[in-house]
Write a protein that holds these residues in place. Sequence first.
Motif, short mmCIF file in Angstrom:
data_model
loop_
_atom_site.label_atom_id
_atom_site.label_comp_id
_atom_site.label_asym_id
_atom_site.label_seq_id
_atom_site.Cartn_x
_atom_site.Cartn_y
_atom_site.Cartn_z
N ALA A 41 0.83 -1.21 0.00
CA ALA A 41 0.00 0.00 0.00
C ALA A 41 0.87 1.25 0.00
CB ALA A 41 -0.93 -0.01 1.20
N ARG A 42 1.97 1.24 0.73
CA ARG A 42 2.89 2.39 0.76
C ARG A 42 3.46 2.66 -0.62
NH1 ARG A 42 6.70 1.41 6.14
NH2 ARG A 42 5.00 1.22 7.66
N LYS A 44 2.30 1.64 -3.57
CA LYS A 44 1.28 2.00 -4.55
C LYS A 44 0.86 3.46 -4.40
CE LYS A 44 -1.81 -0.77 -6.11
NZ LYS A 44 -1.20 -0.93 -7.45
N ALA A 45 0.97 4.00 -3.21
CA ALA A 45 0.64 5.41 -2.99
C ALA A 45 1.67 6.34 -3.64
CB ALA A 45 0.55 5.70 -1.49
N ASP A 68 9.91 10.16 -2.13
CA ASP A 68 8.62 10.61 -1.60
C ASP A 68 8.71 12.11 -1.40
OD1 ASP A 68 6.08 10.69 -0.54
OD2 ASP A 68 6.55 9.46 1.22
#
Length: 197
Positions: A41-42, A44-45, A68
């Motif tokens: 999930a990290r 894919k964000a 990021d």
Amino acid sequence: MKIRRATEADYPFMRDIYAAYVNNTTASFEYDSPTKKQFTARMKALELDFPILVADDDNKIVGYVYADKLFTREAYRWNAEISIYIAQGRTGQGIGRALETAEAAILKALGFKRIYALITTENERSIAFHRARGYRDAAYFDAQGYKFNRTLSVNWLKKELNGDEVYIKAPTRLAVFLATEDGRTRFQDILDNAFNE
């Protein structure tokens, strides 16, 4: 060995690399390693906005890098933070250098002004690596964390990618960059030459 863009199928293997750092070192300030679902999930964000790259050695993931946002406020958007993790037993083989080379080059092409790395002060090897890659000290934060029954300080290092001319527009999202033939060609050229610097 090659550097390539990570796929969702790579995320569980990347998570296993990261888990070793969480569980055994102070390189990460997390106490508990994320589950594979949480790690996926990290990633894919981030994957539409920032490059997530892996070092692939004959279909085995031996390292990865991602970027990021540095902070969420809009005025910071020309800055990014990068994180590099190498599989246990594979450090010192040029993998981190190739990953950082490719990541920095792509972020430069996207229009970022500078990149940062936040490193635990006792991780002297990582600090030396980043300084050798052109990073300079930006700040030092004393006793910012506590893990393994000791306080930990951190060093903040920065690397300039572009001049002030990039401020005329926001950095390009990776998905937008890769939507053009020129962008895809430049992206692949960077990956193909990551070990040649």
